[in-house]
Motif scaffolding. Structure first.
Motif, PDB file in Angstrom:
ATOM      1  N   ASP A 445       0.834  -1.199   0.000  1.00 62.71           N
ATOM      2  CA  ASP A 445       0.000   0.000   0.000  1.00 62.71           C
ATOM      3  C   ASP A 445       0.875   1.258   0.000  1.00 62.71           C
ATOM      4  N   SER A 446       0.265   2.401  -0.338  1.00 64.50           N
ATOM      5  CA  SER A 446       0.947   3.692  -0.285  1.00 64.50           C
ATOM      6  C   SER A 446      -0.058   4.774   0.063  1.00 64.50           C
ATOM      7  N   LYS A 447       0.419   5.857   0.674  1.00 64.51           N
ATOM      8  CA  LYS A 447      -0.444   6.987   1.012  1.00 64.51           C
ATOM      9  C   LYS A 447       0.323   8.285   0.837  1.00 64.51           C
ATOM     10  N   ASP A 448      -0.413   9.313   0.387  1.00 60.09           N
ATOM     11  CA  ASP A 448       0.183  10.641   0.286  1.00 60.09           C
ATOM     12  C   ASP A 448       0.321  11.248   1.672  1.00 60.09           C
ATOM     13  N   PHE A 449       1.328  12.098   1.812  1.00 62.40           N
ATOM     14  CA  PHE A 449       1.609  12.694   3.114  1.00 62.40           C
ATOM     15  C   PHE A 449       2.197  14.078   2.880  1.00 62.40           C
ATOM     16  N   ASP A 450       1.849  15.035   3.720  1.00 59.67           N
ATOM     17  CA  ASP A 450       2.343  16.409   3.579  1.00 59.67           C
ATOM     18  C   ASP A 450       2.990  16.883   4.872  1.00 59.67           C
ATOM     19  N   PHE A 451       3.994  17.728   4.709  1.00 59.74           N
ATOM     20  CA  PHE A 451       4.513  18.466   5.851  1.00 59.74           C
ATOM     21  C   PHE A 451       4.977  19.833   5.371  1.00 59.74           C
ATOM     22  N   VAL A 452       5.212  20.734   6.324  1.00 62.94           N
ATOM     23  CA  VAL A 452       5.549  22.125   6.001  1.00 62.94           C
ATOM     24  C   VAL A 452       6.856  22.499   6.688  1.00 62.94           C
ATOM     25  N   VAL A 453       7.737  23.148   5.944  1.00 62.52           N
ATOM     26  CA  VAL A 453       8.986  23.674   6.483  1.00 62.52           C
ATOM     27  C   VAL A 453       8.854  25.188   6.567  1.00 62.52           C
ATOM     28  N   SER A 454       9.061  25.763   7.775  1.00 58.49           N
ATOM     29  CA  SER A 454       8.894  27.205   7.976  1.00 58.49           C
ATOM     30  C   SER A 454      10.129  27.788   8.628  1.00 58.49           C
ATOM     31  N   SER A 455      10.501  28.991   8.212  1.00 62.12           N
ATOM     32  CA  SER A 455      11.599  29.708   8.860  1.00 62.12           C
ATOM     33  C   SER A 455      11.093  30.350  10.138  1.00 62.12           C
ATOM     34  N   THR A 456      11.868  30.246  11.201  1.00 58.69           N
ATOM     35  CA  THR A 456      11.526  30.893  12.475  1.00 58.69           C
ATOM     36  C   THR A 456      12.509  32.001  12.812  1.00 58.69           C
ATOM     37  N   SER A 457      13.396  32.333  11.876  1.00 67.62           N
ATOM     38  CA  SER A 457      14.494  33.257  12.167  1.00 67.62           C
ATOM     39  C   SER A 457      14.301  34.659  11.601  1.00 67.62           C
ATOM     40  N   GLN A 458      13.097  34.943  11.055  1.00 63.52           N
ATOM     41  CA  GLN A 458      12.805  36.266  10.515  1.00 63.52           C
ATOM     42  C   GLN A 458      13.780  36.689   9.416  1.00 63.52           C
ATOM     43  N   LYS A 459      14.291  35.682   8.719  1.00 54.85           N
ATOM     44  CA  LYS A 459      15.147  35.978   7.569  1.00 54.85           C
ATOM     45  C   LYS A 459      15.099  34.779   6.631  1.00 54.85           C
ATOM     46  N   ASP A 460      15.474  35.031   5.385  1.00 54.51           N
ATOM     47  CA  ASP A 460      15.528  33.942   4.418  1.00 54.51           C
ATOM     48  C   ASP A 460      16.674  33.006   4.767  1.00 54.51           C
ATOM     49  N   LEU A 461      16.444  31.708   4.594  1.00 55.53           N
ATOM     50  CA  LEU A 461      17.472  30.715   4.876  1.00 55.53           C
ATOM     51  C   LEU A 461      17.964  30.132   3.556  1.00 55.53           C
ATOM     52  N   MET A 462      19.286  30.163   3.375  1.00 57.07           N
ATOM     53  CA  MET A 462      19.887  29.662   2.151  1.00 57.07           C
ATOM     54  C   MET A 462      20.405  28.238   2.358  1.00 57.07           C
ATOM     55  N   GLY A 463      20.463  27.477   1.282  1.00 59.10           N
ATOM     56  CA  GLY A 463      21.065  26.148   1.333  1.00 59.10           C
ATOM     57  C   GLY A 463      20.289  25.138   2.145  1.00 59.10           C
ATOM     58  N   VAL A 464      18.960  25.188   2.075  1.00 55.28           N
ATOM     59  CA  VAL A 464      18.115  24.230   2.789  1.00 55.28           C
ATOM     60  C   VAL A 464      17.953  22.968   1.935  1.00 55.28           C
ATOM     61  N   SER A 465      18.081  21.812   2.547  1.00 55.25           N
ATOM     62  CA  SER A 465      17.827  20.545   1.852  1.00 55.25           C
ATOM     63  C   SER A 465      16.888  19.698   2.696  1.00 55.25           C
ATOM     64  N   LEU A 466      16.151  18.823   2.037  1.00 57.21           N
ATOM     65  CA  LEU A 466      15.145  18.014   2.723  1.00 57.21           C
ATOM     66  C   LEU A 466      15.741  16.748   3.317  1.00 57.21           C
TER      67      LEU A 466
END
Length: 534
Positions: A445-466
C-alpha cells in the motif's frame, strides 16, 4: 596484553573509520619500517611525522551559532572521556598524555594536571569518566587495565589495578552510583562494582560475569529501581539486552551467607533485533524506556520493558562534507550513533560519530535536532581529490564522548585536539509541521503525506535541503514533485512538501519510524512519523 591490544585495535579501527576507507591505526602497519619521528618535545612525538596531521589536528577551533569549540593549549593530546562538576567546570582525560584537564567556561581557560605515574610515551583510550561528590575524578584506562582517581582537592593521582584475566580486560565506561562505581569490561565480558573509598593496588571488586559467553559487554544504564541494563553482543552477529537486579543479588548474598550466587536467578534477557548489530551506548529514559545506540548503522533503538518491544529510529544522512567521496567509493554513508545519554528534560542525547553531529531527540514531541560540529579532519574521510590537496571542510573530528550539563552538551574531538559545547537553548532557525504524526499502511500500500517547512528566524534561509529517511528498505519515501537539492526558504513563505510513503509487497508488519525534516549546514531539524504496517 598484546592479544587484547590487537583485537581491540582492529575492532575500534573499524568503528573509528567512516564507511569509506580503511586507514592504518598507530603502530599497526606491518609494512612500516621505522617511520621518521621529528622530536618536538610535545605529545606529538608519540606519532610518526606522517601520522601527525591525522591524529594531532588539522586546524584551529571553529564555531557556529550553536557550537563553540576551544583548542587545547598542548599539541596532540587526543581528548576523550569528558564530564562536568557541580560548579559547571569541564573535566576530561587526554589519551595521549595520561593527564586530567580542567576547563573553566567562565574564563575559557585550561589547566592540565601532570600525571607523575604515567609511563613516558604511554597512550590509552580512556572511555569512561565521572565526578564524585568528594571532589575526585574517576576514569578508566584500557591500555594498562586501570581505574584512576584524580583528587581535584590535592591534585594527586591514584592508579587502581583493574581485575584482568589473561590480559583480556578492557575497562570502558564508568559511572558513580551512590556508594559504588560501576565499570563495564568490554572484552572481559563482565560488569565490575568498586567501592570508591578504597585506594592503591589491593582493591576489592565485585565482578558479575555476563550471561553470553565470548561476547563483549557494552555500556550500561540504571533505571529508577536500580536495575542495571547492558548489552552482550558478538561483533555484527547480534546479542541480548540484559537486565540485572543488583539489589536482589546483593540482598540474597547478604542473607544467604554465600559469597557468589548463580547470576541466572537475577537477570532477564531480551533478544536484540537482527538489525541492531553494535549497541555501544545505553541509557534509561525518564519513563523507563531503554535507549540503545547502534554504531554500525544510522539508527538508535528504544525498548519498552512493559511490552518488550524494540522500535528502530533513524538519523538524517551524513553531510557530504563529512566523508568527501572524492573517489566515489561511498555508496551508503551512515552516521554511526555511538554513546547515548539523557538530559534533565527527558530528551535523549547521542553523538553521531561519522556525521560529526551531536544530536538531541525528544521522545515526547518525536523530534530530532542534529547539531553539526564545524571542525573536521580530512584524514578521516575520502577527501583527497587526487592532487595532493585536501578539501576544505571535509572529514571528521572523531567526536567520541560528551556530557550533558543543563542546556549545554560538552564534547571532545579526539583527532582535532579540541573540546566543544552545544548550546541547546539557542532558538532553532526553522520548524517542521507534520500533516499527521501517524500513518497506517498495509503491505503493498501507499499513502500521500504532507509536511511544512517554515523559517523561524525572521530571515531567508539559504542552502536548505530536505530530510526523508526511513529505517527499512521496504518502507520508501518519494517526493510528489521535483524539488531542488538545495533551496532558499523565505522567512515569510513556509514551504509545503508533498510526498508518498510506500510499503512494499514484502513489508513486514510492525511499527516503524520515518524521519521528515530539513537540513542546513550547521543544524538539521526533523520529526518522526510513526508508520504502522498491518
Amino acid at each position: 596484553m598484546k592479544k587484547k591490544g590487537v583485537i581491540v585495535t582492529i575492532f575500534f579501527g573499524f568503528i573509528l573509520l567512516s564507511s569509506t576507507i580503511m586507514l592504518v591505526m598507530p603502530g599497526m602497519d606491518p609494512n612500516s619500517d621505522s617511520p621518521e619521528v621529528s622530536v618536538t618535545g610535545t605529545p606529538a612525538d608519540n606519532f610518526p611525522d606522517e601520522q601527525r596531521a591525522q591524529f594531532c589536528g588539522s586546524g584551529d577551533a571553529k564555531s557556529t551559532k550553536y557550537v563553540q569549540e576551544y583548542s587545547i593549549p598542548t599539541e596532540c593530546t587526543n581528548p576523550l572521556a569528558i564530564t562536568t562538576d557541580y560548579d559547571g567546570n569541564v573535566w576530561f582525560a587526554e589519551t595521549n598524555t595520561g593527564k586530567i584537564v580542567k576547563f573553566d567556561p567562565n574564563f575559557e581557560s585550561f589547566t592540565e594536571y601532570e600525571n607523575p605515574l604515567w609511563p613516558p610515551g604511554g597512550r590509552s583510550m580512556m572511555w569512561g569518566i565521572d565526578y564524585a561528590p568528594d571532589g575526585s575524578i574517576w576514569y578508566t584506562d584500557e591500555s594498562f587495565d586501570s581505574v584512576w582517581k584524580f583528587s581535584t582537592l590535592d591534585e594527586k593521582y591514584d592508579r587502581i589495578a583493574y581485575p584482568s584475566e589473561g590480559g583480556d580486560s578492557l575497562p570502558q565506561k564508568l559511572r558513580i552510583d551512590g556508594s559504588q562505581i560501576i565499570v563495564n569490561d568490554f572484552t572481559g565480558n563482565k560488569l565490575t562494582f568498586l567501592d570508591p573509598n578504597q585506594s592503591g593496588e589491593d582493591v576489592n571488586y565485585l565482578s558479575i560475569p555476563s550471561p553470553v559467553d565470548d561476547s563483549v559487554t557494552a555500556d550500561f544504564a540504571i533505571d529508577e529501581d536500580d536495575n542495571v541494563w547492558f548489552t552482550n553482543w558478538l561483533f555484527q552477529q547480534g546479542g541480548v539486552l540484559v537486565k540485572f537486579d543488583q539489589n536482589g543479588y546483593r540482598n540474597t548474598v547478604a542473607t544467604s551467607g554465600e559469597q557468589y550466587l548463580p547470576l541466572i536467578d537475577f537477570i532477564e534477557l531480551y533478544q536484540l533485533p537482527v538489525s541492531l548489530l553494535t549497541p555501544n551506548g545505553a541509557v534509561v529514559g525518564k519513563d523507563g524506556t531503554v535507549w540503545l545506540a547502534d554504531t554500525t548503522s544510522s539508527s538508535f533503538f528504544s525498548f519498552d520493558p512493559m511490552t518488550e518491544k524494540f522500535i528502530q529510529y533513524v538519523t538524517a544522512d551524513p553531510l557530504l562534507s563529512t566523508y568527501g567521496n572524492q573517489t566515489g567509493i561511498v555508496k551508503t554513508p551512515i552516521s554511526r550513533p555511538y554513546w547515548i545519554e539523557s538530559d534533565d528534560q527527558g530528551r535523549i542525547v547521542f553523538n553521531e560519530q561519522t556525521a560529526n553531529n551531536i544530536s538531541v531527540m525528544d521522545p515526547v514531541s518525536q523530534s530530532l535536532v542534529e547539531y553539526h560540529v564545524p571542525s573536521k579532519n580530512p584524514n578521516w574521510g575520502d577527501c583527497d581529490p587526487g592532487t595532493g590537496m585536501m578539501l576544505a571542510d571535509c572529514g571528521l573530528a572523531q567526536i567520541f564522548d560528551f556530557t550533558v550539563d543543563g542546556d549545554k552538551i560538552w564534547f571532545t574531538e579526539w583527532v582535532e585536539n579540541n573540546i566543544g559545547v552545544v548550546d541547546t537553548s539557542i532558538p532553532l532557525p526553522l520548524e517542521i509541521q507534520l500533516d499527521s504524526n501517524v500513518l497506517m499502511l498495509t503491505s503493498g500500500d501507499s499513502k500521500d503525506f504532507d509536511f511544512v517547512v517554515s523559517s523561524t528566524s525572521q530571515k531567508d534561509l539559504m542552502g536548505v535541503s530536505l530530510i526523508l529517511s526511513s529505517t527499512h528498505d521496504f518502507l520508501n519515501v518519494e517526493l510528489n514533485e521535483n524539488y531542488p537539492e538545495s533551496f532558499q526558504l523565505d522567512f515569510d513563505a513556509p514551504r509545503p512538501i508533498s510526498l508518498t510513503i510506500y510499503a512494499s509487497e514484502d513489508a513486514v508488519p510492525g511499527t516503524y519510524k520515518v524521519l521528515l525534516g530539513a537540513q542546513l549546514s550547521d543544524v538539521a531539524i526533523s520529526k518522526y512519523v510513526t508508520v504502522t504496517i498491518e
